[in-house]
Design an enzyme around this catalytic site. Structure first.
Site, PDB file in Angstrom:
ATOM      1  N   ASN A 117      -5.489  30.802  78.099  1.00 35.07           N
ATOM      2  CA  ASN A 117      -5.821  29.712  77.198  1.00 35.07           C
ATOM      3  C   ASN A 117      -6.106  30.205  75.781  1.00 35.07           C
ATOM      4  OD1 ASN A 117      -6.515  27.141  76.333  1.00 35.07           O
ATOM      5  ND2 ASN A 117      -8.621  27.286  77.068  1.00 35.07           N
TER       6      ASN A 117
ATOM      7  N   HIS B 197     -16.023  18.061  87.249  1.00 36.96           N
ATOM      8  CA  HIS B 197     -16.788  18.127  86.006  1.00 36.96           C
ATOM      9  C   HIS B 197     -17.312  16.747  85.617  1.00 36.96           C
ATOM     10  CE1 HIS B 197     -14.294  21.860  84.579  1.00 36.96           C
ATOM     11  NE2 HIS B 197     -14.948  22.071  85.702  1.00 36.96           N
TER      12      HIS B 197
ATOM     13  N   ARG C  65     -20.298  19.589  88.568  1.00 37.23           N
ATOM     14  CA  ARG C  65     -20.879  20.345  87.462  1.00 37.23           C
ATOM     15  C   ARG C  65     -21.418  19.380  86.420  1.00 37.23           C
ATOM     16  NH1 ARG C  65     -17.440  23.971  83.244  1.00 37.23           N
ATOM     17  NH2 ARG C  65     -17.377  21.938  82.215  1.00 37.23           N
TER      18      ARG C  65
ATOM     19  N   ASP D 224     -22.969  25.114  83.710  1.00 37.82           N
ATOM     20  CA  ASP D 224     -22.329  26.221  83.005  1.00 37.82           C
ATOM     21  C   ASP D 224     -22.994  26.400  81.646  1.00 37.82           C
ATOM     22  OD1 ASP D 224     -20.660  28.111  81.920  1.00 37.82           O
ATOM     23  OD2 ASP D 224     -18.798  27.033  82.349  1.00 37.82           O
TER      24      ASP D 224
ATOM     25  N   GLU E 151     -15.611  34.523  84.925  1.00 36.91           N
ATOM     26  CA  GLU E 151     -14.335  33.898  84.574  1.00 36.91           C
ATOM     27  C   GLU E 151     -13.625  34.628  83.445  1.00 36.91           C
ATOM     28  OE1 GLU E 151     -14.934  30.166  81.665  1.00 36.91           O
ATOM     29  OE2 GLU E 151     -16.051  29.985  83.534  1.00 36.91           O
TER      30      GLU E 151
ATOM     31  N   ARG F 298     -16.309  34.609  89.861  1.00 39.70           N
ATOM     32  CA  ARG F 298     -15.635  33.470  89.240  1.00 39.70           C
ATOM     33  C   ARG F 298     -14.222  33.758  88.737  1.00 39.70           C
ATOM     34  NH1 ARG F 298     -15.574  28.927  88.575  1.00 39.70           N
ATOM     35  NH2 ARG F 298     -15.989  28.603  86.370  1.00 39.70           N
TER      36      ARG F 298
ATOM     37  N   HIS G  36     -12.658  30.320  89.049  1.00 40.10           N
ATOM     38  CA  HIS G  36     -12.415  29.522  87.847  1.00 40.10           C
ATOM     39  C   HIS G  36     -11.150  28.688  88.043  1.00 40.10           C
ATOM     40  CE1 HIS G  36     -12.686  28.646  83.594  1.00 40.10           C
ATOM     41  NE2 HIS G  36     -11.558  29.253  83.299  1.00 40.10           N
TER      42      HIS G  36
ATOM     43  N   ASP H  46      -6.627  24.610  82.356  1.00 42.28           N
ATOM     44  CA  ASP H  46      -5.826  25.645  81.709  1.00 42.28           C
ATOM     45  C   ASP H  46      -5.397  26.744  82.678  1.00 42.28           C
ATOM     46  OD1 ASP H  46      -8.173  27.257  81.898  1.00 42.28           O
ATOM     47  OD2 ASP H  46      -8.825  26.552  79.951  1.00 42.28           O
TER      48      ASP H  46
END
Length: 397
Positions: A37, A122, A147, A205, A257, A278, A307, A311
């Protein structure tokens, strides 16, 4: 069997994606995800100029040997560009091997350890009413773990919270105030627990924004709300920072991640400073590398939490789902869905129902790609955001 062609496909169906296709002389092809990304073209160039030409004429079944060649033979080891490129080749070769065997990939990884892969979605909002609406929307979609991300009073642009349109092709400057964040977030989780009850698994996060001391304070303040995990509370480069957090809180920790090799995890795993790893298949060298990482983590009772935002392409997500189905120490899989246009390019094969992913039984990854649709969705330059404090100082955490 020999590799006779290898190519890179770059497209932007709502998000930018980099896909590798490897072809064999027996007509079997494989796909791999090389999306990084904000740095997509760097990986595409590395693949086209330095990696894919070396594969022509080689045996696609020699996956481990090819992985070691690409990692050790290049001299310049590690790093996100290199490891994303290796990951794409590795996943494409696993796709080919499973297709030749006539089996879905998870069967070659030891078979299923569970019937489905649990995910989390999310939820985000600029204020509590908007956040509650977002949580309700995720639950209506079937998610059973969510999350939680919230806007911060006094800050106009906060990462992962929906904002007004950005200037096309330019980096976004976002706001940050650590003191305001630390004051606000515990109250957000108290409100979410009061609204949705104690049973719903909640995650959060931090996006690497705190010092070790600040992270320890946050973790301790969130303990009453029984989080499934607290993610990326400190900058990931400093593995020893997690020691202070562990000393002050029992909250489960997830990190990795932005890690690219097992060496980034060595201290964290052997000292049991985290509970979940992650790293995505796409950025960590592929199925071969992530499987080894998770076997190592299992020795210390550490689970997976790979993760998986939009993306990571559907090709990379498919690889993660097959791996998650097979490993013993699976924890949870991040899955936030994809832009509608992505379905015109990628046909992933896996299904999402009741908050779980299932990979399907098609040979290989189960993913197909529409190359005509790739051409219809060209790449568009994009940048990752950065943060400044309210006085204009670049936030370096």
């Amino acid at each position: 069997m020999k590799i006779v062609d290898a190519s890179v496909l770059v497209c932007g169906p709502g998000r930018n994606y980099v896909t590798v296709r490897i072809e064999t002389d027996e007509g079997v092809s494989g796909l791999g995800d090389a999306t990084l990304n904000g740095r997509e073209l760097s990986v595409a160039a590395y693949l086209s100029e330095h990696v894919l030409p070396t594969l022509i004429g080689s045996d696609p079944h020699r996956i481990e040997d090819t992985w070691q060649q690409l990692y050790r033979g290049a001299y310049w080891r590690r790093g996100p560009v290199t490891m994303a490129a290796i990951a794409a080749v590795d996943v494409a070769l696993w796709d080919i091997k499973a297709k030749v065997a006539g089996l879905p990939l998870y069967q070659l990884l030891g078979g299923a350890s569970r019937d489905r892969v649990r995910t989390y979605g999310h939820a985000a909002g600029r204020d509590l009413p908007e956040l509650f609406d977002s949580v309700r929307a995720r639950r209506a979609e079937g998610y059973q773990a969510i999350r939680i991300q919230s806007g911060i009073p006094g800050l106009q642009r906060v990462y992962s919270i929906a904002q007004s349109a950005n200037t096309p092709g330019m980096p976004v400057v976002e706001d940050w105030d650590t003191a305001a964040y630390l004051r606000h977030i515990p109250g957000v989780f108290e409100a979410v627990r009061n609204e949705f009850g104690p049973e719903l698994p909640l995650l959060h996060d931090v996006h690497h924004r705190l010092t070790p001391q600040q992270s320890a304070r946050l973790a301790k303040s969130l303990e009453p709300y029984d989080l499934f995990w607290l993610e990326d509370c400190t900058p990931a480069e400093d593995q020893s920072a997690l020691r202070l957090v562990r000393q002050h809180s029992t909250i489960p920790l997830a990190i990795g991640e932005v890690f690219n090799t097992v060496f980034d995890y060595q201290t964290l795993i052997t000292e049991r400073l985290i509970d979940f790893v992650r790293s995505p298949v796409t950025h960590f060298g592929g199925v071969t590398a992530v499987k080894k990482l998770l076997d190592f983590a299992a020795l210390y009772q550490i689970r997976s939490g790979l993760h998986g935002p939009a993306d990571i392409s559907p090709v990379g997500m498919a690889a993660a789902v097959h791996l998650g189905l097979a490993i013993h120490n699976f924890g949870i899989q991040e899955y936030s869905g994809y832009p509608a246009q992505a379905a015109e390019v990628f046909h992933p094969g896996y299904t999402f129902t009741d908050g779980h992913l299932r990979p399907g039984e098609a040979p290989g990854l189960g993913v197909t790609l529409d190359e005509q649709a790739v051409a219809a969705h060209p790449y568009r330059r994009d940048y990752l955001p950065y943060n400044r404090l309210l006085d204009g100082t670049l936030h370096d955490w």
